[in-house]
Enzyme design. Structure first.
Site, PDB file in Angstrom:
ATOM      1  N   LYS A   1       0.799  -1.233   0.000  1.00 39.07           N
ATOM      2  CA  LYS A   1       0.000   0.000   0.000  1.00 39.07           C
ATOM      3  C   LYS A   1       0.832   1.284   0.000  1.00 39.07           C
ATOM      4  CE  LYS A   1      -4.286  -1.761   1.967  1.00 39.07           C
ATOM      5  NZ  LYS A   1      -5.361  -1.505   2.917  1.00 39.07           N
TER       6      LYS A   1
ATOM      7  N   ASN B   1      -4.990   2.021  -1.786  1.00 38.77           N
ATOM      8  CA  ASN B   1      -5.608   0.694  -1.915  1.00 38.77           C
ATOM      9  C   ASN B   1      -6.326   0.512  -3.249  1.00 38.77           C
ATOM     10  OD1 ASN B   1      -8.075   2.025  -1.618  1.00 38.77           O
ATOM     11  ND2 ASN B   1      -8.937   0.432  -0.316  1.00 38.77           N
TER      12      ASN B   1
ATOM     13  N   GLY C   1      -4.028  -0.027  18.242  1.00 41.56           N
ATOM     14  CA  GLY C   1      -3.168  -0.284  17.092  1.00 41.56           C
ATOM     15  C   GLY C   1      -2.798   1.015  16.401  1.00 41.56           C
TER      16      GLY C   1
HETATM   17  P1  ATR Z   1      -2.621  -3.297   9.350  1.00 40.45           P
HETATM   18  O1  ATR Z   1      -2.232  -2.784   8.013  1.00 40.45           O
HETATM   19  O2  ATR Z   1      -3.669  -4.390   9.303  1.00 40.45           O
HETATM   20  O3  ATR Z   1      -2.990  -2.202  10.284  1.00 40.45           O
HETATM   21  P2  ATR Z   1      -0.003  -3.438  10.520  1.00 40.45           P
HETATM   22  O4  ATR Z   1       0.343  -2.179   9.783  1.00 40.45           O
HETATM   23  O5  ATR Z   1       0.972  -4.551  10.568  1.00 40.45           O
HETATM   24  O6  ATR Z   1      -1.349  -4.050   9.938  1.00 40.45           O
HETATM   25  O7  ATR Z   1      -0.416  -2.985  12.020  1.00 40.45           O
HETATM   26  C1  ATR Z   1      -0.797  -3.901  12.984  1.00 40.45           C
HETATM   27  C2  ATR Z   1      -1.023  -3.165  14.313  1.00 40.45           C
HETATM   28  O8  ATR Z   1      -1.449  -4.127  15.256  1.00 40.45           O
HETATM   29  C3  ATR Z   1       0.222  -2.495  14.869  1.00 40.45           C
HETATM   30  O9  ATR Z   1      -0.141  -1.313  15.521  1.00 40.45           O
HETATM   31  C4  ATR Z   1       0.715  -3.529  15.883  1.00 40.45           C
HETATM   32  O10 ATR Z   1       1.358  -2.988  17.009  1.00 40.45           O
HETATM   33  P3  ATR Z   1       2.923  -2.502  16.992  1.00 40.45           P
HETATM   34  O11 ATR Z   1       2.928  -1.206  16.226  1.00 40.45           O
HETATM   35  O12 ATR Z   1       3.225  -2.325  18.418  1.00 40.45           O
HETATM   36  O13 ATR Z   1       3.680  -3.608  16.316  1.00 40.45           O
HETATM   37  C5  ATR Z   1      -0.574  -4.095  16.375  1.00 40.45           C
HETATM   38  N1  ATR Z   1      -0.387  -5.476  16.887  1.00 40.45           N
HETATM   39  C6  ATR Z   1      -0.013  -6.576  16.194  1.00 40.45           C
HETATM   40  N2  ATR Z   1       0.020  -7.669  16.994  1.00 40.45           N
HETATM   41  C7  ATR Z   1      -0.332  -7.218  18.249  1.00 40.45           C
HETATM   42  C8  ATR Z   1      -0.476  -7.852  19.523  1.00 40.45           C
HETATM   43  N3  ATR Z   1      -0.252  -9.157  19.680  1.00 40.45           N
HETATM   44  N4  ATR Z   1      -0.853  -7.080  20.560  1.00 40.45           N
HETATM   45  C9  ATR Z   1      -1.092  -5.755  20.423  1.00 40.45           C
HETATM   46  N5  ATR Z   1      -0.964  -5.093  19.238  1.00 40.45           N
HETATM   47  C10 ATR Z   1      -0.593  -5.820  18.171  1.00 40.45           C
END
Ligand code: ATR
Length: 296
Positions: free
Chosen positions: A73, A94, A134
């Site tokens: 993206k 997207n 997130g």
């Molecule tokens: P997307 O495009 O679906 O938003 P991404 O850019 O990989 O996917 O973002 C995933 C988000 O979920 C991130 O904010 C991640 O937190 P970090 O920035 O701290 O990595 C969060 N995330 C992923 N796994 C997690 C978990 N087990 N617990 C809490 N937050 C999580």
């Protein structure tokens, strides 16, 4: 000019890596069928190092347009001729429209979320207190959309403080909108939960129902009747949403956002806005088959 005696089939698709899980081909092909357009929408697995060639193929094959999903993206932007609207604001694309060889990048993720919020939950975000869990790509699309919609306040909760701080900086620089950033252990979350009108999970926690995981947020402090939203659509009801229901909160799953972002892409490509019900029906059917759930 056509080079065949048969009608030309217009090609559309989605570029991702991996892309096998994508439900977009299913409902976009249904939308083309209903609109009586001679077009087909296919999933394409595009390795990151071949993204440039894949974008060139959109021109070479005179494709009508493409959806872009994870992990392309942001990285697709340098290969496009123009970036518009939310794509420009969030730095994420997207949807690509091929307008006579000129490739234009859009993002329909944020508006797709807003449509789901307003149409499915009857929730008007203006002047509301919102918490987002997130700070990744989905959170970015949703927070920009909510900031544009003039929510009263936006609180970002994330594991990694740098990522949330970066999003906070971009919201301030690009929209002049101030947000606060927290981690999951902040005792302030209980007070925030009690005041929240809307809590949104944008993390993947809950995507594997066999692992008994829910985002570590104190939902039990939310006031009855407030809205809890999960952008996960498979399963349609995550453990988190189930718990929210049990606590007397209203819930909204991620299927609507998926459908509305797709409808918005379709109308950018064709000028036609498909009606959502038949698209929802094919998706519900597929989700029942793939998960053994009854879709409720
Ligand atoms: P997307 O495009 O679906 O938003 P991404 O850019 O990989 O996917 O973002 C995933 C988000 O979920 C991130 O904010 C991640 O937190 P970090 O920035 O701290 O990595 C969060 N995330 C992923 N796994 C997690 C978990 N087990 N617990 C809490 N937050 C999580």
């Amino acid at each position: 000019m056509s080079d065949s005696t048969f009608p030309v089939i217009k090609l559309y698709g989605v570029y991702g890596y991996p892309v096998g899980h994508s439900l977009s081909p299913l409902f976009q092909n249904e939308a083309f069928r209903i609109a009586n357009l001679n077009a087909v929408y296919l999933p394409f697995s595009v390795e990151p190092e071949r993204l440039r060639e894949a974008v060139e193929a959109v021109r070479a094959l005179q494709m009508g347009g493409i959806n872009i999903t994870i992990p392309h993206k942001q990285t697709v932007i340098p290969y496009l001729d123009q970036i518009k609207g939310d794509a420009l604001l969030t730095g994420s694309v997207n949807t690509i429209v091929n307008r006579n060889g000129e490739l234009i990048g859009y993002s329909t993720d944020g508006d797709g979320f807003l449509l789901s919020l307003r149409k499915e939950a009857g929730f008007e975000p203006a002047d509301k207190e919102v918490i987002i869990l997130g700070a990744g790509g989905a959170s970015r699309a949703i927070s920009f959309a909510l900031a544009r919609s003039k929510v009263r306040s936006l609180h970002l909760v994330n594991r990694n403080p740098e990522r949330a701080t970066l999003l906070r900086r971009d919201l301030l620089e690009r929209l002049g909108f101030e947000v606060k950033v927290y981690d999951y252990s902040d005792p302030e979350l209980k007070r925030l939960a009690a005041a929240a009108d809307l809590v949104i999970n944008t993390t993947p926690v809950g995507i594997f129902p066999e692992v008994d995981a829910t985002p570590p947020f104190p939902l039990e402090y939310c006031a009855a009747g407030r809205l809890v939203c999960d952008i996960i659509y498979r399963p349609q009801e995550t453990k988190w949403l189930k718990r929210a229901s049990e606590l007397g909160l209203r819930t909204l799953g991620g299927l609507g956002m998926l459908i509305y972002q797709g409808i918005l892409s379709f109308s950018l490509w064709t000028g036609i806005t498909p009606s959502e019900e038949p698209l929802r029906a094919v998706l519900n059917k597929a989700l029942v088959v793939s998960t053994g759930q009854d879709g409720d």
